[in-house]
Design a protein around this motif. Structure first.
Motif, PDB file in Angstrom:
ATOM      1  N   VAL A   1      62.308 -23.339  96.794  1.00 28.16           N
ATOM      2  CA  VAL A   1      60.880 -23.024  96.782  1.00 28.16           C
ATOM      3  C   VAL A   1      60.395 -22.782  95.355  1.00 28.16           C
ATOM      4  O   VAL A   1      59.329 -23.276  94.948  1.00 28.16           O
ATOM      5  N   VAL A   2      61.186 -22.030  94.574  1.00 29.66           N
ATOM      6  CA  VAL A   2      60.803 -21.756  93.187  1.00 29.66           C
ATOM      7  C   VAL A   2      60.735 -23.045  92.376  1.00 29.66           C
ATOM      8  O   VAL A   2      59.827 -23.240  91.557  1.00 29.66           O
TER       9      VAL A   2
ATOM     10  N   LEU B   1      53.059 -26.258  89.523  1.00 29.06           N
ATOM     11  CA  LEU B   1      52.300 -25.591  88.460  1.00 29.06           C
ATOM     12  C   LEU B   1      52.417 -26.354  87.142  1.00 29.06           C
ATOM     13  O   LEU B   1      51.446 -26.448  86.375  1.00 29.06           O
ATOM     14  N   GLY B   2      53.600 -26.917  86.885  1.00 32.23           N
ATOM     15  CA  GLY B   2      53.782 -27.683  85.660  1.00 32.23           C
ATOM     16  C   GLY B   2      52.916 -28.916  85.620  1.00 32.23           C
ATOM     17  O   GLY B   2      52.432 -29.322  84.552  1.00 32.23           O
ATOM     18  N   LEU B   3      52.695 -29.541  86.773  1.00 33.71           N
ATOM     19  CA  LEU B   3      51.847 -30.731  86.838  1.00 33.71           C
ATOM     20  C   LEU B   3      50.361 -30.371  86.827  1.00 33.71           C
ATOM     21  O   LEU B   3      49.528 -31.120  86.304  1.00 33.71           O
ATOM     22  N   ALA B   4      50.025 -29.207  87.423  1.00 37.45           N
ATOM     23  CA  ALA B   4      48.623 -28.843  87.564  1.00 37.45           C
ATOM     24  C   ALA B   4      48.021 -28.220  86.304  1.00 37.45           C
ATOM     25  O   ALA B   4      46.841 -28.417  86.013  1.00 37.45           O
ATOM     26  N   LEU B   5      48.812 -27.470  85.545  1.00 41.67           N
ATOM     27  CA  LEU B   5      48.195 -26.696  84.456  1.00 41.67           C
ATOM     28  C   LEU B   5      47.912 -27.485  83.179  1.00 41.67           C
ATOM     29  O   LEU B   5      46.771 -27.407  82.672  1.00 41.67           O
TER      30      LEU B   5
ATOM     31  N   SER C   1      52.037 -26.508  82.213  1.00 42.42           N
ATOM     32  CA  SER C   1      52.626 -25.297  81.649  1.00 42.42           C
ATOM     33  C   SER C   1      54.092 -25.533  81.322  1.00 42.42           C
ATOM     34  O   SER C   1      54.875 -25.924  82.201  1.00 42.42           O
ATOM     35  N   THR C   2      54.448 -25.299  80.066  1.00 41.80           N
ATOM     36  CA  THR C   2      55.847 -25.447  79.658  1.00 41.80           C
ATOM     37  C   THR C   2      56.738 -24.448  80.389  1.00 41.80           C
ATOM     38  O   THR C   2      57.844 -24.772  80.814  1.00 41.80           O
ATOM     39  N   THR C   3      56.225 -23.228  80.538  1.00 43.63           N
ATOM     40  CA  THR C   3      56.991 -22.186  81.239  1.00 43.63           C
ATOM     41  C   THR C   3      57.292 -22.599  82.668  1.00 43.63           C
ATOM     42  O   THR C   3      58.411 -22.406  83.165  1.00 43.63           O
ATOM     43  N   ALA C   4      56.309 -23.172  83.339  1.00 40.47           N
ATOM     44  CA  ALA C   4      56.501 -23.603  84.723  1.00 40.47           C
ATOM     45  C   ALA C   4      57.565 -24.689  84.812  1.00 40.47           C
ATOM     46  O   ALA C   4      58.390 -24.698  85.730  1.00 40.47           O
TER      47      ALA C   4
ATOM     48  N   LEU D   1      65.329 -24.732  85.787  1.00 40.19           N
ATOM     49  CA  LEU D   1      66.365 -23.720  85.999  1.00 40.19           C
ATOM     50  C   LEU D   1      66.595 -23.466  87.491  1.00 40.19           C
ATOM     51  O   LEU D   1      67.743 -23.337  87.941  1.00 40.19           O
ATOM     52  N   ALA D   2      65.519 -23.403  88.256  1.00 40.79           N
ATOM     53  CA  ALA D   2      65.649 -23.177  89.699  1.00 40.79           C
ATOM     54  C   ALA D   2      66.346 -24.355  90.370  1.00 40.79           C
ATOM     55  O   ALA D   2      67.168 -24.165  91.282  1.00 40.79           O
TER      56      ALA D   2
END
Length: 230
Positions: free
Chosen positions: A28-29, A36-40, A42-45, A51-52
């Protein structure tokens, strides 16, 4: 069956139910991080998603639960776990199992994080006692782990009345011993009875008069490798 096919079937074996919570959460993570990485963006996402996903793959491998085929030869004792034999010697079984203080042969099998961690019955027997002992989390490969570490022991009674024991021992990383066996239950040889998460050790105490057929350094296949003859 070729060695490659056998190895592939081992790696792709379905996961044990104990691994489902880890797989669901990490999956899920990973998906949420990807979204979120595709929508923002965001590198963090993206980092979280990667990692998940890596942890998801690790859990898929760690909790694999392949089928095993114990030998049909009568009067044998098979390995209760995959791993490497780290100790072979005569000691008394844990006091809480009520099997007396007389030394008997013990075979200790260390399971690394790369081994299958499902525990299997070494013989066809009745579970007469289950005893949990709260303890430390030392390196499971050392001798004193048998006495000091957290453990869960099962006293077994064979059809001829002889007794033996199998003990699940937590390790440096392992913090969760799972056992679904119940006192009074009868198990067949090689049948699953539990699992230890993330590195551990399994000790086997043979019946009096039975000697081990393995030595330190040998690699065990749970439910298949013959450890002794009754």
């Amino acid at each position: 069956m070729s060695s490659f096919t056998h190895s592939l079937k081992l790696v792709l074996a379905p996961p044990h139910p104990a691994g489902r919570p880890f797989l669901i959460v990490s999956g899920v993570v990973a998906v949420l991080g990807l979204v979120l990485g595709l929508a923002l963006p965001s590198t963090t996402a993206w980092v979280v998603a990667v990692l998940a996903f890596v942890f998801f793959l690790f859990c898929l491998y760690f909790f694999r639960d392949p089928e095993r085929l114990p030998s049909l030869l009568p009067g044998i004792v098979v390995a209760p776990a995959d791993g490497k034999v780290v100790l072979v010697g005569q000691v008394a079984p844990p006091a809480e199992l009520g099997l007396g203080i007389e030394p008997r042969w013990r075979i200790a099998i260390f399971l690394s994080v790369l081994d299958v961690h499902v525990n299997r019955m070494p013989v066809a027997a009745e579970v007469t006692r289950i005893a949990y002992h709260k303890g430390q989390f030392l390196n499971a490969s050392v001798d004193k782990a048998s006495d000091l570490n957290e453990r869960n022991g099962l006293a077994l009674r064979l059809a001829d009345g002889r007794t033996m024991a199998v003990v699940q021992i937590a390790g440096l990383i392992a913090r969760r011993i799972l056992c679904h066996a119940k006192e009074g239950a009868f198990f067949t040889i090689g049948e699953r009875f539990g699992i230890i998460r993330f590195g551990s050790r399994t000790d086997l105490y043979l019946p009096h008069g039975v000697e081990p057929l393995v030595r330190v350094g040998q690699t065990m296949i749970g439910g298949e490798t013959v450890l002794a003859r009754l």
